[in-house]
Design a protein around this motif. Sequence first.
Motif, PDB file in Angstrom:
ATOM      1  N   SER A  19      72.863  44.211  27.481  1.00  0.00           N
ATOM      2  CA  SER A  19      71.753  43.441  26.885  1.00  0.00           C
ATOM      3  C   SER A  19      72.288  42.248  26.110  1.00  0.00           C
ATOM      4  CB  SER A  19      70.940  44.314  25.930  1.00  0.00           C
ATOM      5  OG  SER A  19      70.355  45.370  26.632  1.00  0.00           O
ATOM      6  N   ASP A  43      65.890  42.401  32.330  1.00  0.00           N
ATOM      7  CA  ASP A  43      66.509  43.506  31.590  1.00  0.00           C
ATOM      8  C   ASP A  43      65.819  44.809  31.979  1.00  0.00           C
ATOM      9  OD1 ASP A  43      68.033  44.954  29.841  1.00  0.00           O
ATOM     10  OD2 ASP A  43      67.523  43.787  28.073  1.00  0.00           O
ATOM     11  N   TYR A 101      78.983  42.322  15.947  1.00  0.00           N
ATOM     12  CA  TYR A 101      77.930  42.603  14.962  1.00  0.00           C
ATOM     13  C   TYR A 101      78.578  43.222  13.739  1.00  0.00           C
ATOM     14  CZ  TYR A 101      74.484  42.066  18.727  1.00  0.00           C
ATOM     15  OH  TYR A 101      73.709  41.601  19.740  1.00  0.00           O
ATOM     16  N   GLN A 161      61.775  45.059  30.447  1.00  0.00           N
ATOM     17  CA  GLN A 161      61.448  46.406  30.907  1.00  0.00           C
ATOM     18  C   GLN A 161      59.979  46.730  30.634  1.00  0.00           C
ATOM     19  OE1 GLN A 161      64.164  49.271  29.313  1.00  0.00           O
ATOM     20  NE2 GLN A 161      63.026  51.015  30.088  1.00  0.00           N
ATOM     21  N   HIS A 173      71.231  38.437  26.676  1.00  0.00           N
ATOM     22  CA  HIS A 173      70.589  37.686  25.591  1.00  0.00           C
ATOM     23  C   HIS A 173      71.390  36.442  25.242  1.00  0.00           C
ATOM     24  CE1 HIS A 173      68.233  41.535  24.239  1.00  0.00           C
ATOM     25  NE2 HIS A 173      67.728  40.958  25.313  1.00  0.00           N
TER      26      HIS A 173
HETATM   27  P1  ADP Z   1      68.669  48.722  25.906  1.00  0.00           P
HETATM   28  O1  ADP Z   1      70.082  49.238  26.067  1.00  0.00           O
HETATM   29  O2  ADP Z   1      67.645  49.535  26.628  1.00  0.00           O
HETATM   30  O3  ADP Z   1      68.555  47.256  26.144  1.00  0.00           O
HETATM   31  P2  ADP Z   1      69.152  49.009  23.112  1.00  0.00           P
HETATM   32  O4  ADP Z   1      68.726  50.238  22.390  1.00  0.00           O
HETATM   33  O5  ADP Z   1      70.592  48.787  23.434  1.00  0.00           O
HETATM   34  O6  ADP Z   1      68.248  48.913  24.397  1.00  0.00           O
HETATM   35  O7  ADP Z   1      68.709  47.721  22.269  1.00  0.00           O
HETATM   36  C1  ADP Z   1      67.373  47.423  21.949  1.00  0.00           C
HETATM   37  C2  ADP Z   1      67.390  46.343  20.869  1.00  0.00           C
HETATM   38  O8  ADP Z   1      67.998  46.848  19.691  1.00  0.00           O
HETATM   39  C3  ADP Z   1      68.200  45.112  21.258  1.00  0.00           C
HETATM   40  O9  ADP Z   1      67.525  43.959  20.825  1.00  0.00           O
HETATM   41  C4  ADP Z   1      69.521  45.277  20.563  1.00  0.00           C
HETATM   42  O10 ADP Z   1      70.084  44.020  20.214  1.00  0.00           O
HETATM   43  C5  ADP Z   1      69.125  46.062  19.322  1.00  0.00           C
HETATM   44  N1  ADP Z   1      70.201  46.993  18.924  1.00  0.00           N
HETATM   45  C6  ADP Z   1      70.959  47.766  19.726  1.00  0.00           C
HETATM   46  N2  ADP Z   1      71.848  48.470  19.034  1.00  0.00           N
HETATM   47  C7  ADP Z   1      71.654  48.150  17.741  1.00  0.00           C
HETATM   48  C8  ADP Z   1      72.264  48.544  16.514  1.00  0.00           C
HETATM   49  N3  ADP Z   1      73.286  49.411  16.476  1.00  0.00           N
HETATM   50  N4  ADP Z   1      71.787  48.022  15.376  1.00  0.00           N
HETATM   51  C9  ADP Z   1      70.795  47.143  15.401  1.00  0.00           C
HETATM   52  N5  ADP Z   1      70.172  46.720  16.521  1.00  0.00           N
HETATM   53  C10 ADP Z   1      70.598  47.211  17.671  1.00  0.00           C
END
Ligand code: ADP
Length: 232
Positions: free
Chosen positions: A47, A166, A13, A92, A51
């Motif tokens: 995740s 998930d 990313y 979830q 995905h």
């Molecule tokens: P979990 O670990 O419970 O699945 P996350 O907080 O990791 O939840 O992610 C939730 C959503 O946010 C996901 O769709 C993920 O792709 C997105 N996401 C996670 N980290 C970031 C980030 N640093 N910036 C933007 N989107 C993010």
Amino acid sequence: ATVAQAIDLTKTYGDKDAVVTALDHVNVEFKRGQMTAIMGPSGSGKSTLMHCMAGLDTPTSGKVIVESLEVSSMSQKELTKLRREQIGFIFQSFNLVPTLTAEENILLPLQIAKKSIDRAWFDRVVDVVGLRSRLTHRPSQLSGGQQQRVACARALMARPSVVFADEPTGNLDSKSSSEVLGFLKSSVSQYGQTIVMVTHDPRAASYADRVLVLADGNVTRDMQHPSYDEIL
Ligand code: ADP
Ligand code: ADP
């Protein structure tokens, strides 16, 4: 037989100045009729792996194969078809439609896809999840555990090759968690369902045939039928 596979799967990313490597050349195969738990700390790539495997996210490099089809090179139209026919997803947060009954929620994906409904299969799934007496209830009239069992039934209705879940028990108390996990497990033993589940809960992972641990976008452990102590 292999149902789903990641080959050298990498996902980053951000841009040059601030690159986050969510998955770093991951190679993993998921076999038919196995329940796999994916564990690892927050931010380790769980995740993102799910995905990418489910065609909800596009890898930066590497390949995703589901049932011999290369997911990572599909068009949006092909991905939609793949997600409808080959892949089940459990979230979830249940993600049910609040205005529809349990039965309508379970059948919705088939109706959207204009697929015929196999009533015998519907009955079997409903009985396995123990929802027979709740079919006319709306989500708000159901407990969290019952709502997640509706979501499980919905994910199984199209007889997907693989179900990705998930944190399926992340919002449930321990009794409801056991019910949902017991049901997912019986879909594995009764009709060879393939399940890949992300979880933080070692007790949930102990239902799985295999436990993978991710750290910093790499698979650091891969255990077959680990004991509870090995998972901790
Ligand atoms: P979990 O670990 O419970 O699945 P996350 O907080 O990791 O939840 O992610 C939730 C959503 O946010 C996901 O769709 C993920 O792709 C997105 N996401 C996670 N980290 C970031 C980030 N640093 N910036 C933007 N989107 C993010
Ligand atoms: P986990 O599910 O194990 O918590 P994720 O796959 O959500 O991990 O995230 C892996 C890494 O990728 C984390 O550093 C997270 O912040 C980052 N990430 C996930 N989704 C996004 C996104 N949409 N944009 C930017 N960074 C993201």
